[in-house]
Design a protein around this motif. Sequence first.
Motif, short mmCIF file in Angstrom:
data_model
loop_
_atom_site.label_atom_id
_atom_site.label_comp_id
_atom_site.label_asym_id
_atom_site.label_seq_id
_atom_site.Cartn_x
_atom_site.Cartn_y
_atom_site.Cartn_z
N TYR A 1 9.74 9.19 0.66
CA TYR A 1 8.89 10.25 1.21
C TYR A 1 7.50 10.31 0.59
CZ TYR A 1 13.10 11.98 3.54
OH TYR A 1 14.23 12.09 4.30
N VAL A 2 7.09 9.31 -0.15
CA VAL A 2 5.72 9.27 -0.67
C VAL A 2 4.75 9.12 0.50
CG1 VAL A 2 4.09 7.73 -1.86
CG2 VAL A 2 6.18 8.47 -3.01
N HIS A 3 3.59 9.78 0.41
CA HIS A 3 2.53 9.61 1.40
C HIS A 3 1.26 9.12 0.71
CE1 HIS A 3 -0.04 10.03 4.85
NE2 HIS A 3 -0.81 10.90 4.20
N PRO B 1 14.09 1.20 4.88
CA PRO B 1 14.09 1.74 6.24
C PRO B 1 13.20 2.98 6.44
CG PRO B 1 16.31 1.12 5.63
CD PRO B 1 15.46 1.00 4.39
N PHE B 2 12.70 3.09 7.67
CA PHE B 2 11.96 4.25 8.17
C PHE B 2 10.62 4.43 7.48
CE2 PHE B 2 16.55 5.10 8.58
CZ PHE B 2 16.64 5.05 9.96
N THR B 3 10.06 3.34 6.99
CA THR B 3 8.72 3.36 6.42
C THR B 3 7.70 3.00 7.50
OG1 THR B 3 9.40 2.85 4.17
CG2 THR B 3 7.21 2.13 4.81
N SER B 4 6.52 3.63 7.42
CA SER B 4 5.42 3.35 8.35
C SER B 4 4.19 2.92 7.55
CB SER B 4 5.09 4.58 9.18
OG SER B 4 3.93 4.37 9.96
N ASN C 1 -1.92 -1.60 -9.97
CA ASN C 1 -0.72 -2.37 -10.25
C ASN C 1 0.22 -1.59 -11.18
OD1 ASN C 1 -1.96 -4.56 -8.88
ND2 ASN C 1 -3.01 -5.15 -10.76
N HIS C 2 1.52 -1.80 -11.02
CA HIS C 2 2.53 -1.20 -11.89
C HIS C 2 2.50 0.33 -11.84
CE1 HIS C 2 3.44 -5.11 -13.76
NE2 HIS C 2 2.14 -5.32 -13.72
N VAL C 3 2.13 0.89 -10.71
CA VAL C 3 2.12 2.34 -10.53
C VAL C 3 3.49 2.80 -10.04
CG1 VAL C 3 1.16 4.21 -9.11
CG2 VAL C 3 -0.35 2.50 -10.13
N THR C 4 3.95 3.94 -10.53
CA THR C 4 5.19 4.55 -10.05
C THR C 4 4.88 5.91 -9.46
OG1 THR C 4 6.53 3.42 -11.72
CG2 THR C 4 7.49 5.36 -10.66
N MET C 5 5.28 6.10 -8.19
CA MET C 5 5.15 7.41 -7.54
C MET C 5 6.55 7.88 -7.18
SD MET C 5 1.79 6.90 -5.10
CE MET C 5 1.93 8.61 -4.54
N SER C 6 6.93 9.04 -7.71
CA SER C 6 8.28 9.55 -7.49
C SER C 6 8.40 10.24 -6.13
CB SER C 6 8.66 10.50 -8.61
OG SER C 6 8.76 9.79 -9.84
N ASN C 7 9.60 10.64 -5.80
CA ASN C 7 9.90 11.18 -4.48
C ASN C 7 8.97 12.31 -4.08
OD1 ASN C 7 12.41 10.07 -5.82
ND2 ASN C 7 13.12 10.23 -3.71
#
Length: 256
Positions: free
Chosen positions: A114-116, A58-61, A125-131
């Motif tokens: 909250y990632v931008h 939810p709340f993703t753009s 591929n297989h990338v992780t971006m934390s909060n």
Amino acid sequence: MIHPTAIVHPNATIAKSVEVGPYCIVGEHVTIDSGAKLLAHVVVNGRTSIGADTVIYPFTSIGAPSQDRKAADDEVSYTKIGARTTIREYVSIHRGTGDQTVTAVGDDSLLLAYVHVAHNCRIGNHVTMSNLAQLAGGVVVEDYAGIGGMAGIHQGVRVGRHAFVGGYTKIGQDVPPFLLVDGNPPQAYGLNTVGLRRHGIAAEARAELKEAYKTIYRSERNLSQAIAALREQVKTPEGRALLAFLEGPSERGILK
């Protein structure tokens, strides 16, 4: 499966097995592949494609116009999201700046809340971006890289494959593959050993990368001299990938 409160443009291309949850908005030029899920309150517009089995919380753009001052109202640009990627709450991913440009997120990636991802970024591929990790325009994040929580990446920076950027770190120059970078100002602290073992990088390659790290960061050589030494030193595919990254085009220079 489209919830009755969702607003979906009749020209959008949506596979039959897609789920569009309550209060979602899907624009005219959007394409969503089979098995994808928009859980609730998701906004997807622009010329955006979403791959199979991707789940968006939810709340993703996604696909909104760029925040770049150079962006023109009449330009045609794109946003591409790969397959089996998970995008958590309040993530924003903007389309490209410039005609026929693309902002892309690859397959099997995980973008936490909250990632931008700004205009013209390319995430592998297989990338992780934390909060709360933030990418400015034109950033490249290669396969299997990790970006820690609240880290900020300057526009035009490259983050190499299997690299890890620690939380709260401000990155203004390219992060070479396989390394662990942390702190303000950021410093390279050796190999991303946990990540390399987790993804099955052979011991021989890890040993070679460790020696390459010493050549770059723990010797008296400048970067050009280190690259020359590595040309004679590296033999494994991973070592050659590190060398190719260092020799590749760079807007911001290599973190040294």
